[in-house]
Scaffold this motif. Structure first.
Motif, mmCIF file in Angstrom:
data_model
loop_
_atom_site.group_PDB
_atom_site.id
_atom_site.type_symbol
_atom_site.label_atom_id
_atom_site.label_comp_id
_atom_site.label_asym_id
_atom_site.label_seq_id
_atom_site.Cartn_x
_atom_site.Cartn_y
_atom_site.Cartn_z
ATOM 1 N N TYR A 1 -7.807 29.732 -40.604
ATOM 2 C CA TYR A 1 -8.044 28.177 -40.374
ATOM 3 C C TYR A 1 -9.228 28.143 -39.445
ATOM 4 O O TYR A 1 -9.398 28.870 -38.678
ATOM 5 C CB TYR A 1 -6.734 27.779 -40.213
ATOM 6 N N PHE B 1 -9.650 24.577 -36.683
ATOM 7 C CA PHE B 1 -8.855 23.693 -35.896
ATOM 8 C C PHE B 1 -9.726 23.092 -35.367
ATOM 9 O O PHE B 1 -9.768 22.877 -33.982
ATOM 10 C CB PHE B 1 -7.509 24.325 -35.262
ATOM 11 N N GLY C 1 -4.157 17.146 -37.140
ATOM 12 C CA GLY C 1 -3.808 18.376 -36.057
ATOM 13 C C GLY C 1 -2.553 17.729 -35.715
ATOM 14 O O GLY C 1 -1.662 18.691 -34.964
ATOM 15 N N PHE D 1 0.621 19.941 -36.024
ATOM 16 C CA PHE D 1 0.680 21.374 -35.426
ATOM 17 C C PHE D 1 0.864 21.117 -33.930
ATOM 18 O O PHE D 1 1.565 22.101 -33.284
ATOM 19 C CB PHE D 1 -0.585 21.939 -35.888
ATOM 20 N N GLN E 1 -0.757 18.948 -30.391
ATOM 21 C CA GLN E 1 -2.096 19.138 -29.604
ATOM 22 C C GLN E 1 -2.027 18.372 -28.312
ATOM 23 O O GLN E 1 -1.029 17.551 -28.099
ATOM 24 C CB GLN E 1 -3.009 18.543 -30.433
ATOM 25 N N ARG F 1 -6.988 20.263 -39.343
ATOM 26 C CA ARG F 1 -7.127 21.657 -39.880
ATOM 27 C C ARG F 1 -7.258 22.066 -41.075
ATOM 28 O O ARG F 1 -6.947 21.253 -42.262
ATOM 29 C CB ARG F 1 -5.259 22.414 -39.791
#
Lengths: 462, 462
Positions: free
Chosen positions: A378, A380, A419, A422, A424, A432
């Motif tokens: 991946y 990011f 994002g 996930f 941040q 992503r």
């Protein structure tokens, strides 16, 4: 006429160089650990600990690290290419058609299109070309595939070069102390003399030219012809990343003193601190000197970095500033063992050319920065969204990066993950993306991404 | 203070052992062939031939030979074990669930369950155990996994042993002439003396004891301590298969003279004539001598035989009659290079344990004889059908082997192909079966086959 009474080879009769050689990484302690492990398996509870934890060796996959999926997909397809023709395979690999196209590309370069054929003794030419491309990208200077020798791990390359350079115990090799014991073991096996130089612990394990010069003079006064100098950067076991100015000093010393620079650069993808970065010795040399002024051997391995493919035994050395007649001699020695293993060769081509087209694309866009993908599959990238875009997202009751991803999808058909899904740092925005779309589709994806991003940034310009 | 004017390593300064080493298989002729090939690619028609055909090297997959499917399926599954969990894979590998079970078994023995971890320096213990089983089956004598060292091709094992035995040019190694040039090259590289003995062309390239004895005496009179004797059986490049009595003479000579017998047995699966068969030197020794009377090293490779997996670089050596302290030294040298590549290790376990349960079953049945499967994935056993069965087939207007296969199917559910579909010597009857059903199902298949065959033979007894 001689009659030998003990036909089994007595240890007194073997090559003393073999007897004298020591290898600490798998020496007495390791052997004892293996005995303890067997003991614990037979009698659990017999010791004040339940298991042996092997920290003696950088062997990540032995400790549970998973191999990089993309690399292993390519390998599996190359081992059994019948998979390439099957509908089921395309379903299985549906997230990574890039692996399929890469495997096809690699197979087309192999002798007999098979991993089962002996390759050129330097390694498959097409794979050396891919590695040369990777080196050129890393250094900003071209690399010649004919100067790259693929080997069963970097250790085999180190042996080849030491075998070439060492004629007798009067030939010396400057080695750092502390060092990785491959060097002391191999110098002993090949019958040379290790000339030690001490790394400066006070100076973050850097190299000090006065120390090097002193050791060199001492060796020469004692009748030792010093042929080469080993530098391990990033360091093993000391972990330092040399500064560019220190590297320059080292190179200049090698030039002045006529030493081959043996640059162990197998940890080039293991730099963990933000303010340090790996610079190859080749780049240092190419930026200052002519091709024939310094002889350099750079070693690289598939066993380190984020890849950690230790068991596959792949690696290479790149020669710079060596004469053709000497390279011919190295090639001859390589040819005696026919070739290195093709799985290791393939992995060496992959670590020097990981899928990365998308990373470059993101980094070329205004307000976007993207770290290199060092593992997994991946990217990011971080997107600096304009305030007006953040306000527009709020109006639409959306998280800003989700707003961006939705607009992207509507405009281009590209599916990315916001994002915010996930986690941040507050106030930063990411998306992503997998790096695995088919290589042939990457250019189209990149141009759509760029066109969308430009128009988005224009629309919401602060 | 020395100032060297030519920093690039001059060829005059390198190890003379490297310079002196020659390797004919990839020497001048091979290099010229590569130049001609490039020339032909650029200017087709520039030579009186269209292509270069490489007969210099036994490299079957370079010449279009396909790898053994079973071996490659196992490898692919081990490289990318995610395949094991997928429905698609089971569809893909539906004809060979045996490969799936074998891959699972192999993965369970690997360090960290991964091909990407460094293994034990002798090779993965579980794989050495499988190889020991294969050796025991071949020889009728047990093999100890601790005496087996897996290496990157047999060449690496030869280097290890020669490095151990050779101290200086006063140490000699008896080598056949003609020989495979690995031996001359490696003896030169390791600084020893090749003591030649001539194979007797008149005597089908056999070894003559008076010739060996004469060469040995000559060497000793010239101050050379002869440490070992190389025997290549079946021969390379001479192709002979030694007779058992000749092997016995050789072994007795080694015992009397205190020579280590270096048995290059990499062509053990390449015997083409009906009246010759391969007998390992270990079997010869074990049938006559005590363990400690003779030191033997037997080399085997995955590059030869019907498998021809040259590019994967796998092989092993088995030590017999070596003292523990000497084996410790060999293990130490092996550990300096950490381990051999795991794909080669896996293939070595496979060539010593090919799928074979069905072959044994056929050979145990009355009137059935079955050749060993040496390639592909099929058996083609010959069935001596009773006359009454042939008549019954005629009455049913069927070819007799089709009649047999139909009755088999009706009685057991097992699907085989009548040999008549492939062509066979008139009056002989065969069936074809794949060897790939799941290993766990083999016992049930075998018992059904046997029960049917017995009742069929009873029914049509002449």
């Amino acid at each position: 006429m001689s009659f030998i009474k003990t036909p089994a080879v007595p240890v007194e009769s073997i090559n003393p160089k073999v007897k004298d050689c020591e290898y600490a990484v798998r020496g007495e302690i390791f052997n004892h650990a293996q005995r303890l492990q067997e003991e614990l398996e037979k009698n659990p509870g017999s010791r004040p600990f339940d298991e042996i934890i092997y920290c003696n060796l950088g062997n990540p996959q032995a400790l549970g690290q998973k191999p990089i999926t993309f690399f292993r997909q390519v390998l599996a397809l190359c081992e059994y290419p019948d998979l390439l023709d099957s509908d089921e395979t395309h379903k299985l690999f549906r997230l990574s058609s890039d692996a399929i196209s890469r495997a096809k590309k690699i197979l087309s370069t192999l002798t007999g299109k098979s991993t089962g054929a002996y390759s050129h003794s330097k390694g498959v030419k097409g794979l050396r070309e891919m590695i040369a491309d990777g080196i050129a990208l890393r250094d900003g200077y071209p690399a010649n595939p004919e100067d790259i020798f693929l080997t069963d791990g970097a250790s085999a390359a180190v042996h080849m070069i030491l075998k070439l350079l060492i004629r007798s115990e009067n030939d010396g090799i400057l080695c750092p102390i502390p060092q990785y014991p491959l060097y002391s073991a191999a110098i002993t096996l090949h019958g040379g003399t290790l000339v030690p130089y001490y790394l400066s612990e006070a100076n973050n394990w850097g190299l000090e030219v006065f120390e090097l010069k002193g050791r060199l003079d001492w060796a020469r006064e004692n009748g030792i012809s010093v042929k080469a100098m080993v530098v391990i950067n990033p360091g093993n076991p000391t972990g330092q990343v040399l500064s560019e100015s220190n590297q320059q000093e080292i190179v200049e010393l090698c030039r002045k003193e006529g030493l081959v620079l043996l640059a162990d650069e197998v940890y080039q993808d293991n730099v963990y601190v933000k303010d340090k970065k790996f610079i190859s010795f080749k780049r240092i040399i190419k930026s200052v000197y002519r091709e024939d002024e310094i002889s350099l051997v750079s070693f690289q391995s598939i066993s380190k970095g984020y890849y950690g493919e230790c068991g596959k035994r792949g690696g290479y050395m790149e020669l710079c500033g060596f004469r053709e007649d000497v390279k011919d001699q190295i090639y001859k020695v390589a040819s005696v063992n026919l070739c290195s293993n093709t799985s290791g060769q393939i992995l060496a081509s992959l670590i020097m050319n990981p899928p990365k087209a998308l990373e470059d694309a993101f980094n070329s866009m205004e307000g976007v920065s993207c770290q290199k993908a060092e593992g997994a599959m991946y990217l990011f990238p971080r997107i600096k969204l304009p305030n007006k875009a953040i306000e527009a997202a709020k109006k639409a009751s959306m998280v800003p990066d989700a707003f961006y991803a939705l607009r992207l999808l509507d405009a281009t058909g590209l599916v990315l993950v916001p994002g915010s899904g996930f986690g941040q740092v507050p106030g930063t925005w990411h998306v992503r993306t997998t790096i695995l779309p088919d290589e042939s589709k990457i250019p189209a994806i990149v141009s759509r991404l760029k066109a969308f991003h430009e128009s988005f940034m224009r629309e919401f310009q602060d």
